[in-house]
Design an enzyme around this catalytic site. Structure first.
Site, PDB file in Angstrom:
ATOM      1  N   HIS A  17     -88.345 -56.802  -4.718  1.00 21.33           N
ATOM      2  CA  HIS A  17     -88.225 -55.341  -4.556  1.00 21.33           C
ATOM      3  C   HIS A  17     -87.119 -55.011  -3.554  1.00 21.33           C
ATOM      4  CE1 HIS A  17     -92.789 -55.403  -5.457  1.00 21.33           C
ATOM      5  NE2 HIS A  17     -92.207 -54.891  -6.527  1.00 21.33           N
ATOM      6  N   LYS A  41    -108.197 -47.852  -9.266  1.00 23.86           N
ATOM      7  CA  LYS A  41    -107.673 -49.191  -9.523  1.00 23.86           C
ATOM      8  C   LYS A  41    -107.760 -50.005  -8.239  1.00 23.86           C
ATOM      9  CE  LYS A  41    -104.854 -52.192 -11.806  1.00 23.86           C
ATOM     10  NZ  LYS A  41    -103.521 -52.484 -12.186  1.00 23.86           N
ATOM     11  N   ARG A  90     -86.700 -57.818 -14.665  1.00 20.21           N
ATOM     12  CA  ARG A  90     -86.656 -59.282 -14.719  1.00 20.21           C
ATOM     13  C   ARG A  90     -86.484 -59.668 -16.176  1.00 20.21           C
ATOM     14  NH1 ARG A  90     -92.084 -59.082 -11.474  1.00 20.21           N
ATOM     15  NH2 ARG A  90     -91.989 -57.231 -12.771  1.00 20.21           N
ATOM     16  N   SER A 128     -95.561 -59.396  -7.799  1.00 13.76           N
ATOM     17  CA  SER A 128     -96.590 -59.259  -6.763  1.00 13.76           C
ATOM     18  C   SER A 128     -97.869 -59.969  -7.204  1.00 13.76           C
ATOM     19  CB  SER A 128     -96.881 -57.783  -6.480  1.00 13.76           C
ATOM     20  OG  SER A 128     -95.745 -57.178  -5.909  1.00 13.76           O
TER      21      SER A 128
HETATM   22  P1  ADP Z   1     -95.361 -51.464 -11.187  1.00 15.41           P
HETATM   23  O1  ADP Z   1     -96.800 -51.530 -10.803  1.00 15.41           O
HETATM   24  O2  ADP Z   1     -94.847 -50.089 -11.458  1.00 15.41           O
HETATM   25  O3  ADP Z   1     -94.904 -52.481 -12.195  1.00 15.41           O
HETATM   26  P2  ADP Z   1     -94.238 -53.084  -9.093  1.00 15.41           P
HETATM   27  O4  ADP Z   1     -94.551 -52.849  -7.662  1.00 15.41           O
HETATM   28  O5  ADP Z   1     -94.790 -54.301  -9.704  1.00 15.41           O
HETATM   29  O6  ADP Z   1     -94.642 -51.785  -9.820  1.00 15.41           O
HETATM   30  O7  ADP Z   1     -92.663 -53.058  -9.297  1.00 15.41           O
HETATM   31  C1  ADP Z   1     -91.869 -51.934  -9.001  1.00 15.41           C
HETATM   32  C2  ADP Z   1     -90.520 -52.125  -9.647  1.00 15.41           C
HETATM   33  O8  ADP Z   1     -89.878 -53.277  -9.100  1.00 15.41           O
HETATM   34  C3  ADP Z   1     -90.559 -52.367 -11.152  1.00 15.41           C
HETATM   35  O9  ADP Z   1     -89.413 -51.782 -11.717  1.00 15.41           O
HETATM   36  C4  ADP Z   1     -90.493 -53.856 -11.270  1.00 15.41           C
HETATM   37  O10 ADP Z   1     -89.952 -54.259 -12.510  1.00 15.41           O
HETATM   38  C5  ADP Z   1     -89.546 -54.183 -10.124  1.00 15.41           C
HETATM   39  N1  ADP Z   1     -89.726 -55.557  -9.663  1.00 15.41           N
HETATM   40  C6  ADP Z   1     -90.867 -56.196  -9.385  1.00 15.41           C
HETATM   41  N2  ADP Z   1     -90.635 -57.480  -8.989  1.00 15.41           N
HETATM   42  C7  ADP Z   1     -89.280 -57.641  -9.033  1.00 15.41           C
HETATM   43  C8  ADP Z   1     -88.393 -58.740  -8.782  1.00 15.41           C
HETATM   44  N3  ADP Z   1     -88.852 -59.932  -8.440  1.00 15.41           N
HETATM   45  N4  ADP Z   1     -87.064 -58.534  -8.910  1.00 15.41           N
HETATM   46  C9  ADP Z   1     -86.611 -57.321  -9.297  1.00 15.41           C
HETATM   47  N5  ADP Z   1     -87.377 -56.258  -9.578  1.00 15.41           N
HETATM   48  C10 ADP Z   1     -88.702 -56.406  -9.450  1.00 15.41           C
END
Ligand code: ADP
Length: 161
Positions: A17, A41, A90, A128
């Site tokens: 992120h 959730k 990704r 995550s």
């Molecule tokens: P959500 O619950 O909306 O999927 P996340 O917190 O998992 O939210 O992710 C927020 C954003 O960051 C999303 O666009 C996700 O694709 C991106 N993201 C998550 N992990 C990575 C990573 N390792 N590299 C780049 N972008 C990421």
């Protein structure tokens, strides 16, 4: 002034992120990391913890801030006057999900557009959820999150045991 929103669950914020938001911060005057408070959730970290972890993580980037939000992303974006939403992509799996979301958001509002940045190679595999699984099982996560997040994960895993 161009404001962008970077929405997500951030449960917790990872180096993946941070890579996206740091790169995006070069193109916008202000970026708001919007942490989604999903009703009903169960998250690993509660909303206050997720906000706090993200705030510490971006403390060194002067045009990035963190705010919690509820409800639709399009409404939150309108509230903070952001015409653009940033997402990270990704390999493969994210595309369909993001495409679907972009289409739905477009239906809900014509004012918000989406900008996707490709994840850097070293974070392609980092999510995550996988991170939490590795932390639960006692794996080494130090390269994947900032130090304070690794520490918070370690504590939380203990609490939940
Ligand atoms: P959500 O619950 O909306 O999927 P996340 O917190 O998992 O939210 O992710 C927020 C954003 O960051 C999303 O666009 C996700 O694709 C991106 N993201 C998550 N992990 C990575 C990573 N390792 N590299 C780049 N972008 C990421």
């Amino acid at each position: 002034m161009t404001i962008a929103i970077y929405p997500g669950s951030f449960d917790p914020i990872t180096n993946g992120h941070l890579d996206i938001v740091t790169r995006a911060a070069r193109f916008f005057d202000r970026i708001v990391i919007g942490i989604y408070e999903k009703p009903n959730k169960q998250m690993f970290f509660n909303i206050e913890e997720r906000v706090e972890l993200a705030r510490i993580a971006v403390a060194g980037i002067q045009n990035v801030e963190v705010q919690p939000f509820r409800g639709l992303v399009v409404d939150f974006a309108k509230q903070i006057k952001a015409p653009v939403m940033i997402r990270g992509l990704r390999m493969s799996a994210d595309f369909e999900k993001e495409f679907e979301m972009a289409m739905m958001n477009r239906k809900l509002s014509h004012e918000l557009d989406m900008l996707c940045l490709m994840a850097s190679q070293e974070y392609q595999f980092l999510s995550s959820s996988l991170l939490k699984e590795v932390a639960r099982l006692g794996g080494d996560i130090r390269d994947l999150v900032p130090g304070h997040v690794a520490e918070a994960l370690r504590k939380k895993v203990h609490e939940k045991m």
